[in-house]
Design a protein around this motif. Structure first.
Motif, mmCIF file in Angstrom:
data_model
loop_
_atom_site.group_PDB
_atom_site.id
_atom_site.type_symbol
_atom_site.label_atom_id
_atom_site.label_comp_id
_atom_site.label_asym_id
_atom_site.label_seq_id
_atom_site.Cartn_x
_atom_site.Cartn_y
_atom_site.Cartn_z
ATOM 1 N N ALA A 80 1.524 3.512 -7.360
ATOM 2 C CA ALA A 80 2.852 3.320 -8.175
ATOM 3 C C ALA A 80 3.893 3.654 -7.184
ATOM 4 O O ALA A 80 4.915 3.287 -7.255
ATOM 5 C CB ALA A 80 2.629 4.575 -9.250
ATOM 6 N N ILE A 81 3.588 4.596 -6.272
ATOM 7 C CA ILE A 81 4.804 5.216 -5.022
ATOM 8 C C ILE A 81 5.109 3.879 -4.489
ATOM 9 O O ILE A 81 6.540 3.489 -4.322
ATOM 10 C CB ILE A 81 4.187 6.031 -4.255
ATOM 11 C CG1 ILE A 81 3.767 7.482 -4.960
ATOM 12 C CG2 ILE A 81 4.957 6.214 -2.997
ATOM 13 C CD1 ILE A 81 4.908 8.412 -5.277
ATOM 14 N N GLU A 82 4.240 3.065 -4.200
ATOM 15 C CA GLU A 82 4.728 1.965 -3.232
ATOM 16 C C GLU A 82 5.316 0.734 -4.245
ATOM 17 O O GLU A 82 6.331 0.148 -3.639
ATOM 18 C CB GLU A 82 3.311 1.157 -2.646
ATOM 19 C CG GLU A 82 2.707 2.034 -1.513
ATOM 20 C CD GLU A 82 3.551 2.558 -0.531
ATOM 21 O OE1 GLU A 82 4.699 1.851 0.068
ATOM 22 O OE2 GLU A 82 3.704 3.550 -0.095
ATOM 23 N N LEU A 83 4.804 0.588 -5.249
ATOM 24 C CA LEU A 83 5.146 -0.410 -6.217
ATOM 25 C C LEU A 83 6.849 -0.128 -6.601
ATOM 26 O O LEU A 83 7.468 -0.830 -6.630
ATOM 27 C CB LEU A 83 4.720 -0.630 -7.683
ATOM 28 C CG LEU A 83 3.112 -1.124 -7.623
ATOM 29 C CD1 LEU A 83 2.551 -0.796 -8.745
ATOM 30 C CD2 LEU A 83 3.443 -2.792 -7.486
ATOM 31 N N TRP A 84 7.205 1.276 -6.689
ATOM 32 C CA TRP A 84 8.581 1.535 -7.019
ATOM 33 C C TRP A 84 9.507 1.273 -5.961
ATOM 34 O O TRP A 84 10.563 1.084 -6.203
ATOM 35 C CB TRP A 84 8.574 3.120 -7.532
ATOM 36 C CG TRP A 84 9.763 3.614 -8.253
ATOM 37 C CD1 TRP A 84 10.998 4.148 -7.458
ATOM 38 C CD2 TRP A 84 10.306 3.182 -9.428
ATOM 39 N NE1 TRP A 84 12.001 4.359 -8.146
ATOM 40 C CE2 TRP A 84 11.716 3.711 -9.239
ATOM 41 C CE3 TRP A 84 9.741 2.655 -10.422
ATOM 42 C CZ2 TRP A 84 12.614 3.712 -10.712
ATOM 43 C CZ3 TRP A 84 10.744 2.482 -11.623
ATOM 44 C CH2 TRP A 84 12.006 2.938 -11.642
ATOM 45 N N LYS A 85 8.933 1.479 -4.524
ATOM 46 C CA LYS A 85 9.740 1.259 -3.482
ATOM 47 C C LYS A 85 10.475 -0.216 -3.462
ATOM 48 O O LYS A 85 11.358 -0.397 -2.575
ATOM 49 C CB LYS A 85 8.809 1.453 -2.317
ATOM 50 C CG LYS A 85 8.725 2.960 -1.974
ATOM 51 C CD LYS A 85 8.180 3.108 -0.699
ATOM 52 C CE LYS A 85 7.747 4.637 -0.320
ATOM 53 N NZ LYS A 85 6.691 4.745 0.374
ATOM 54 N N GLU A 86 9.584 -1.276 -4.127
ATOM 55 C CA GLU A 86 10.135 -2.632 -4.115
ATOM 56 C C GLU A 86 10.835 -2.874 -4.903
ATOM 57 O O GLU A 86 11.247 -2.348 -6.097
ATOM 58 C CB GLU A 86 8.793 -3.546 -4.429
ATOM 59 C CG GLU A 86 7.557 -3.259 -3.783
ATOM 60 C CD GLU A 86 7.500 -3.978 -2.333
ATOM 61 O OE1 GLU A 86 8.404 -5.110 -2.126
ATOM 62 O OE2 GLU A 86 6.949 -3.632 -1.404
#
Length: 204
Positions: free
Chosen positions: A60-66
């Motif tokens: 989720a952390i990485e997805l939100w950065k996109e």
């Protein structure tokens, strides 16, 4: 980012291409919903995908950065609420760009946080459009779930709603109005309080 998360992220992005809806994507762009990339994937497809991946903090952390609509929607669905602290909420809010995402973030994730009421009241008084929008969405959800504010909360909310409803920002006014309706739905006592407080605006 570890290799496993990197692979999942790649796999997710590739799957968006298959689910792409050009018409929906174009329509959103025309309405001013701007993301760097928007595949127009319908929400039910993203909800189904979220169920397949399950709750996953690191992903989720990485997805939100996109800066990709679908990645961010998915992030709101798979982030475990119990792992979301106030610092992380602040980091996510800084990346919030659209009304759609403000609504989805409040609906899919923020309403389940223990400190959601504190956030909502702080944001509606923040004077920052995206924070206010998300604050009203969040408060509306909490009212809909039967969360009754105390006297101070009532006064704070109605004062702020009045200021917003007298303002110029249409999407904010719409969010505040819907929030007032959810407040009135808490019961007759709340309805009467809102009617009195906002009588001169002729909105209820």
């Amino acid at each position: 980012m570890d290799e496993q998360i990197h692979e999942k992220l790649k796999e997710i992005k590739q799957s968006f291409r298959l689910l792409m809806n050009g018409v929906a994507s174009h329509s959103m762009r025309e309405k001013g919903v701007s993301y760097k990339i928007n595949w127009g994937v319908p929400l039910p497809d993203l909800q189904k995908m979220a169920t397949e991946y399950g709750k996953d903090y690191a992903l989720a952390i990485e997805l939100w950065k996109e800066d990709i609509r679908e990645c961010q929607v998915l992030a709101t669905l798979i982030m475990p609420a119990e792992k979301m602290d106030e610092d992380l909420v602040e980091v996510w809010m800084e990346r919030l760009r659209t009304q759609e995402m403000a609504e989805l973030l409040a609906f899919n994730l923020l309403q389940y946080l223990d400190f959601a009421p504190t956030l909502a009241y702080k944001w509606i008084a923040s004077g920052r459009d995206m924070y206010q929008l998300c604050g009203y969405q969040l408060l509306a959800r909490l009212f809909s779930r039967g969360m009754e504010p105390n006297e101070r909360g009532i006064n704070e909310f109605l004062d702020q709603a009045r200021t917003t409803l007298e303002g110029e920002n249409l999407s904010l006014k719409h969010a505040a109005y819907n929030c007032v309706l959810s407040f009135c739905d808490l019961g007759e006592e709340f309805d009467v309080i809102a009617q009195k407080a906002l009588a001169d605006l002729n909105i209820l």
